[in-house]
Write a protein that holds these residues in place. Structure first.
Motif, mmCIF file in Angstrom:
data_model
loop_
_atom_site.group_PDB
_atom_site.id
_atom_site.type_symbol
_atom_site.label_atom_id
_atom_site.label_comp_id
_atom_site.label_asym_id
_atom_site.label_seq_id
_atom_site.Cartn_x
_atom_site.Cartn_y
_atom_site.Cartn_z
ATOM 1 N N HIS A 131 0.801 -1.222 0.000
ATOM 2 C CA HIS A 131 0.000 0.000 0.000
ATOM 3 C C HIS A 131 0.834 1.274 0.000
ATOM 4 O O HIS A 131 0.307 2.362 -0.155
ATOM 5 C CB HIS A 131 -0.907 0.026 1.229
ATOM 6 C CG HIS A 131 -2.039 -0.944 1.147
ATOM 7 N ND1 HIS A 131 -1.853 -2.301 1.137
ATOM 8 C CD2 HIS A 131 -3.376 -0.741 1.060
ATOM 9 C CE1 HIS A 131 -3.038 -2.887 1.050
ATOM 10 N NE2 HIS A 131 -3.976 -1.970 1.005
ATOM 11 N N PRO B 166 -9.681 -0.344 5.153
ATOM 12 C CA PRO B 166 -9.282 -1.013 6.391
ATOM 13 C C PRO B 166 -9.959 -2.362 6.637
ATOM 14 O O PRO B 166 -9.297 -3.318 7.024
ATOM 15 C CB PRO B 166 -9.644 -0.008 7.483
ATOM 16 C CG PRO B 166 -9.626 1.313 6.802
ATOM 17 C CD PRO B 166 -10.025 1.071 5.382
ATOM 18 N N GLU B 167 -11.268 -2.451 6.387
ATOM 19 C CA GLU B 167 -11.959 -3.713 6.683
ATOM 20 C C GLU B 167 -11.473 -4.847 5.769
ATOM 21 O O GLU B 167 -11.370 -5.991 6.189
ATOM 22 C CB GLU B 167 -13.486 -3.563 6.647
ATOM 23 C CG GLU B 167 -14.087 -2.940 5.393
ATOM 24 C CD GLU B 167 -13.925 -1.410 5.316
ATOM 25 O OE1 GLU B 167 -14.304 -0.840 4.266
ATOM 26 O OE2 GLU B 167 -13.421 -0.776 6.264
ATOM 27 N N PHE C 91 -8.406 -4.922 4.480
ATOM 28 C CA PHE C 91 -7.048 -5.167 4.962
ATOM 29 C C PHE C 91 -7.096 -6.183 6.102
ATOM 30 O O PHE C 91 -6.318 -7.133 6.150
ATOM 31 C CB PHE C 91 -6.422 -3.847 5.426
ATOM 32 C CG PHE C 91 -4.958 -3.937 5.777
ATOM 33 C CD1 PHE C 91 -3.989 -3.650 4.824
ATOM 34 C CD2 PHE C 91 -4.547 -4.287 7.051
ATOM 35 C CE1 PHE C 91 -2.634 -3.714 5.147
ATOM 36 C CE2 PHE C 91 -3.196 -4.352 7.383
ATOM 37 C CZ PHE C 91 -2.237 -4.066 6.415
ATOM 38 N N LEU C 92 -8.049 -5.994 7.016
ATOM 39 C CA LEU C 92 -8.218 -6.922 8.141
ATOM 40 C C LEU C 92 -8.568 -8.318 7.644
ATOM 41 O O LEU C 92 -8.036 -9.316 8.134
ATOM 42 C CB LEU C 92 -9.306 -6.426 9.101
ATOM 43 C CG LEU C 92 -8.966 -5.171 9.895
ATOM 44 C CD1 LEU C 92 -10.203 -4.654 10.623
ATOM 45 C CD2 LEU C 92 -7.839 -5.438 10.882
ATOM 46 N N THR D 195 -8.070 -8.192 13.782
ATOM 47 C CA THR D 195 -8.085 -6.795 14.235
ATOM 48 C C THR D 195 -7.027 -6.599 15.313
ATOM 49 O O THR D 195 -6.271 -5.630 15.304
ATOM 50 C CB THR D 195 -9.482 -6.426 14.802
ATOM 51 O OG1 THR D 195 -10.461 -6.748 13.822
ATOM 52 C CG2 THR D 195 -9.571 -4.957 15.147
ATOM 53 N N SER E 117 -3.651 -4.372 14.830
ATOM 54 C CA SER E 117 -3.379 -3.219 15.680
ATOM 55 C C SER E 117 -2.107 -3.423 16.512
ATOM 56 O O SER E 117 -1.381 -2.463 16.756
ATOM 57 C CB SER E 117 -4.596 -2.855 16.525
ATOM 58 O OG SER E 117 -4.624 -3.600 17.685
ATOM 59 N N LEU F 149 -2.770 5.938 2.405
ATOM 60 C CA LEU F 149 -3.713 4.852 2.688
ATOM 61 C C LEU F 149 -5.152 5.342 2.638
ATOM 62 O O LEU F 149 -5.422 6.508 2.877
ATOM 63 C CB LEU F 149 -3.428 4.286 4.089
ATOM 64 C CG LEU F 149 -2.056 3.635 4.274
ATOM 65 C CD1 LEU F 149 -1.790 3.367 5.750
ATOM 66 C CD2 LEU F 149 -1.957 2.355 3.469
ATOM 67 N N GLY G 23 -9.453 5.659 7.370
ATOM 68 C CA GLY G 23 -9.760 4.688 8.416
ATOM 69 C C GLY G 23 -8.552 3.961 8.974
ATOM 70 O O GLY G 23 -8.633 3.320 10.009
ATOM 71 N N TYR G 24 -7.417 4.061 8.292
ATOM 72 C CA TYR G 24 -6.217 3.370 8.776
ATOM 73 C C TYR G 24 -5.663 3.987 10.056
ATOM 74 O O TYR G 24 -4.948 3.322 10.801
ATOM 75 C CB TYR G 24 -5.120 3.347 7.709
ATOM 76 C CG TYR G 24 -5.250 2.182 6.759
ATOM 77 C CD1 TYR G 24 -4.506 1.026 6.950
ATOM 78 C CD2 TYR G 24 -6.126 2.226 5.688
ATOM 79 C CE1 TYR G 24 -4.630 -0.051 6.081
ATOM 80 C CE2 TYR G 24 -6.256 1.163 4.812
ATOM 81 C CZ TYR G 24 -5.503 0.018 5.018
ATOM 82 O OH TYR G 24 -5.635 -1.046 4.167
ATOM 83 N N ASP G 25 -5.978 5.260 10.302
ATOM 84 C CA ASP G 25 -5.490 5.896 11.535
ATOM 85 C C ASP G 25 -5.905 5.068 12.760
ATOM 86 O O ASP G 25 -5.140 4.927 13.710
ATOM 87 C CB ASP G 25 -5.996 7.345 11.647
ATOM 88 C CG ASP G 25 -7.513 7.474 11.517
ATOM 89 O OD1 ASP G 25 -8.160 6.577 10.935
ATOM 90 O OD2 ASP G 25 -8.051 8.482 11.981
ATOM 91 N N LEU H 210 -6.399 1.752 12.789
ATOM 92 C CA LEU H 210 -5.612 0.516 12.816
ATOM 93 C C LEU H 210 -4.224 0.768 13.419
ATOM 94 O O LEU H 210 -3.652 -0.103 14.059
ATOM 95 C CB LEU H 210 -5.457 -0.078 11.405
ATOM 96 C CG LEU H 210 -6.740 -0.522 10.695
ATOM 97 C CD1 LEU H 210 -6.404 -1.158 9.357
ATOM 98 C CD2 LEU H 210 -7.542 -1.484 11.553
#
Length: 131
Positions: free
Chosen positions: A38, A71-72, A74-75, A91, A95, A117, A120-122, A124
């Motif tokens: 990424h 993000p979701e 990525f998880l 998750t 994290s 990115l 929402g990555y902040d 994570l």
């Protein structure tokens, strides 16, 4: 200065509450491989320079991603790659690794990473941004 391999993994192990360093290392390898796909250019190089060499190489030779994953996703990808992981445990894995990466990177570099990115990555990275 780059964090030593053991120190980096100790942080991940503690944050992820892993029983063994091997579990922490497995999570770190997968998540840094996904993260590397990424990031581009100078930002990726700067982050790699701050990571232990073994993890820097993973970041610089990442798992391929056709597009930046929200993000979701990525998880979900992390859950698929980490042996024995489920989506809810991923998750935790993500994290544990990314908050350690955030500490290693420092605020300025982390700000540049987050610009590359999707939104929402902040969260994570454990660094929620004010909206």
């Amino acid at each position: 200065m780059a964090l030593r391999h053991e120190a980096f993994l100790d942080h991940v192990k503690e944050r992820g509450e892993y029983e063994t360093v091997e579990e922490a290392e497995r999570a770190a390898r997968v998540i840094l491989g996904l993260l590397g796909a990424h990031l581009v250019g100078e930002v990726r190089a700067q982050l790699a320079a701050r990571l232990p060499e073994e993890f820097a190489l993973i970041l610089l030779n990442p798992l391929q991603s056709a597009e930046p994953l929200p993000p979701e996703r990525f998880l979900r990808a992390a859950a698929a790659w980490i042996e024995g992981a489920a989506e809810h445990t991923a998750t935790w894995d993500v994290s544990a690794v990314l908050s350690t990466v955030a500490d290693t990177a420092g605020d300025d570099l982390l700000g540049q990473i987050l610009l590359q990115l999707p939104t929402g990555y902040d969260l994570l990275f454990g660094r929620p941004r004010p909206t």
